[in-house]
Design a protein around this motif. Structure first.
Motif, PDB file in Angstrom:
ATOM      1  N   PHE A 154      23.915  40.193  57.304  1.00 24.30           N
ATOM      2  CA  PHE A 154      25.019  39.303  56.955  1.00 24.30           C
ATOM      3  C   PHE A 154      26.285  39.562  57.777  1.00 24.30           C
ATOM      4  O   PHE A 154      27.386  39.191  57.381  1.00 24.30           O
ATOM      5  N   GLY A 155      26.107  40.190  58.936  1.00 19.44           N
ATOM      6  CA  GLY A 155      27.173  40.277  59.912  1.00 19.44           C
ATOM      7  C   GLY A 155      28.240  41.319  59.654  1.00 19.44           C
ATOM      8  O   GLY A 155      29.227  41.384  60.387  1.00 19.44           O
ATOM      9  N   LEU A 156      28.063  42.159  58.644  1.00 21.80           N
ATOM     10  CA  LEU A 156      29.093  43.148  58.335  1.00 21.80           C
ATOM     11  C   LEU A 156      29.187  44.223  59.418  1.00 21.80           C
ATOM     12  O   LEU A 156      30.276  44.704  59.733  1.00 21.80           O
ATOM     13  N   SER A 157      28.035  44.601  59.973  1.00 23.86           N
ATOM     14  CA  SER A 157      28.049  45.620  61.025  1.00 23.86           C
ATOM     15  C   SER A 157      28.776  45.125  62.271  1.00 23.86           C
ATOM     16  O   SER A 157      29.490  45.886  62.937  1.00 23.86           O
ATOM     17  N   THR A 211      18.194  51.679  56.276  1.00 24.23           N
ATOM     18  CA  THR A 211      18.098  51.638  54.820  1.00 24.23           C
ATOM     19  C   THR A 211      18.253  50.195  54.374  1.00 24.23           C
ATOM     20  O   THR A 211      18.601  49.317  55.175  1.00 24.23           O
ATOM     21  N   VAL A 212      18.021  49.944  53.112  1.00 23.92           N
ATOM     22  CA  VAL A 212      18.252  48.600  52.575  1.00 23.92           C
ATOM     23  C   VAL A 212      19.705  48.198  52.808  1.00 23.92           C
ATOM     24  O   VAL A 212      19.997  47.064  53.208  1.00 23.92           O
ATOM     25  N   TRP A 213      20.638  49.125  52.585  1.00 20.70           N
ATOM     26  CA  TRP A 213      22.051  48.814  52.780  1.00 20.70           C
ATOM     27  C   TRP A 213      22.361  48.509  54.239  1.00 20.70           C
ATOM     28  O   TRP A 213      23.068  47.537  54.538  1.00 20.70           O
ATOM     29  N   SER A 214      21.843  49.311  55.163  1.00 17.54           N
ATOM     30  CA  SER A 214      22.153  49.072  56.576  1.00 17.54           C
ATOM     31  C   SER A 214      21.573  47.737  57.040  1.00 17.54           C
ATOM     32  O   SER A 214      22.207  47.026  57.837  1.00 17.54           O
ATOM     33  N   ILE A 240      30.953  52.625  56.538  1.00 16.75           N
ATOM     34  CA  ILE A 240      30.348  51.981  55.366  1.00 16.75           C
ATOM     35  C   ILE A 240      29.548  50.759  55.785  1.00 16.75           C
ATOM     36  O   ILE A 240      28.394  50.585  55.380  1.00 16.75           O
ATOM     37  N   PHE A 241      30.149  49.895  56.604  1.00 14.18           N
ATOM     38  CA  PHE A 241      29.517  48.632  56.961  1.00 14.18           C
ATOM     39  C   PHE A 241      28.715  48.699  58.259  1.00 14.18           C
ATOM     40  O   PHE A 241      28.000  47.753  58.589  1.00 14.18           O
ATOM     41  N   ASN A 242      28.834  49.787  59.001  1.00 19.69           N
ATOM     42  CA  ASN A 242      28.015  49.985  60.196  1.00 19.69           C
ATOM     43  C   ASN A 242      27.359  51.365  60.111  1.00 19.69           C
ATOM     44  O   ASN A 242      27.577  52.232  60.963  1.00 19.69           O
ATOM     45  N   PRO A 243      26.560  51.578  59.071  1.00 15.78           N
ATOM     46  CA  PRO A 243      26.066  52.935  58.799  1.00 15.78           C
ATOM     47  C   PRO A 243      25.082  53.467  59.820  1.00 15.78           C
ATOM     48  O   PRO A 243      25.100  54.665  60.126  1.00 15.78           O
ATOM     49  N   GLU A 244      24.209  52.619  60.364  1.00 15.65           N
ATOM     50  CA  GLU A 244      23.223  53.126  61.322  1.00 15.65           C
ATOM     51  C   GLU A 244      23.897  53.686  62.568  1.00 15.65           C
ATOM     52  O   GLU A 244      23.458  54.711  63.112  1.00 15.65           O
ATOM     53  N   GLN A 245      24.951  53.047  63.025  1.00 16.46           N
ATOM     54  CA  GLN A 245      25.660  53.512  64.214  1.00 16.46           C
ATOM     55  C   GLN A 245      26.817  54.442  63.880  1.00 16.46           C
ATOM     56  O   GLN A 245      27.572  54.838  64.764  1.00 16.46           O
TER      57      GLN A 245
END
Length: 310
Positions: free
Chosen positions: A151-154, A142-145, A162-167
């Protein structure tokens, strides 16, 4: 192994091999050890390996159907080729760098019996040291993921949903859960769904084809799901060196998924975030090891190509 004339095996296993001789032999050994009295079809496509994989497979496992390709077809086309010969009600896509854990097929049988409405089923994968390999499934991009990745949040918060939504950060794959994507290293799919989808989109060479397949399947009403009892060991990931050609293929696949599965309004932003992801990794690599600098320099230099997708 060869089905009787009056019996169609319920499962056809497809494995694509490319220069992984010893791993592939181990993958077949552990898989076949779990078959028991089942009638299961096993097909291996060797993608023009140069390490003697095809000869070793034919010698060690004559009961396996071996397809020797004269060229490297890639993952998607090789699976599609094998699928033309399947006779089972279910397909199992299984990587050659895996080991089937005891009870895996029993767990699949039990899950299908309990959830006959499901058409795509995945499980848990583990590294050889027994630690969880979380890359057996994923949420869709998604745009959020993509923003979190760019920007390194994941990377900074891998355990955050929240910050690693795809995984799906924080979920240990230890419960039954519906997901968007079951990764192709361990993916059970009903043969009728595979046929309706036309298999993998042959435009993909490697990476992304499993995500595309599952997202298209969801449009047909199939809802991929994970069973924690279906388990394998997956050797890749813990110590595999990063290579620029693989990263470029990965970024090209991601760009293709953005084009095909984002809305028209969000596609430009999705592509921009992929650009930002590569740029930020390139900048970060300038203060890292020389090998990382070279890899990300090549990925960044190739951005005009991979951003076009397949």
């Amino acid at each position: 192994m060869t089905p009787a004339k009056d019996h169609t095996p319920g499962l056809s296993v497809i494995m694509v091999s490319y220069n992984t001789r010893e791993l592939t032999l181990r993958a077949l050994e552990t898989l076949l050890a779990e078959i028991g009295d089942r009638s299961i079809q096993v097909i291996v496509v060797d993608n023009a390996s140069s390490d003697g994989s095809a000869q070793a497979i034919a010698s060690a496992f004559p009961e396996v159907t071996l397809i020797e390709s004269e060229t490297n077809l890639g993952f998607a086309k090789a699976n599609n080729l094998a699928a033309e010969s399947v006779v089972g009600e279910w397909l199992l896509l299984l990587n050659p760098d895996t080991e089937t854990r005891p009870g895996m097929l029993d767990a699949f049988d039990a899950f299908v019996s309990a959830h006959p409405e499901r058409g795509i089923i995945g499980g848990r994968t583990f590294y050889p040291d027994g630690s969880l390999n979380p890359y057996s499934c994923a949420r869709r991009m998604t745009v959020w993921s993509l923003l979190c990745a760019a920007f390194g949040l994941s990377r900074a918060f891998p355990g955050s949903s929240i910050f690693n939504p795809e995984q799906m950060g924080g979920w240990a794959r230890n419960s039954v859960k519906e997901v968007d994507i079951v990764i192709g290293c361990l993916c059970f799919i009903r043969a009728d769904i595979w046929a309706r989808l036309g298999g993998f989109d042959k435009a993909f060479f490697m990476y992304g084809e499993d995500a595309d397949l599952c997202l298209r399947a969801r449009e047909l009403g199939a809802r991929p799901i994970i069973s924690p009892d279906i388990c394998i060991v997956h050797h890749v990931g813990a110590s595999t060196p990063v290579r620029s050609d693989k990263l470029i293929d990965l970024m090209r696949a991601k760009a293709t998924l953005v084009t095909r599965h984002f809305s028209p309004a969000t596609r430009p932003l999705g592509k921009l975030l992929l650009w930002a992801w590569a740029f930020n990794r390139y900048l970060a690599s300038r203060v890292g090891a020389a090998e990382d600098r070279d890899v990300w320099a090549e990925v960044w230099a190739s951005r005009a190509d991979w951003l076009k997708g397949y």
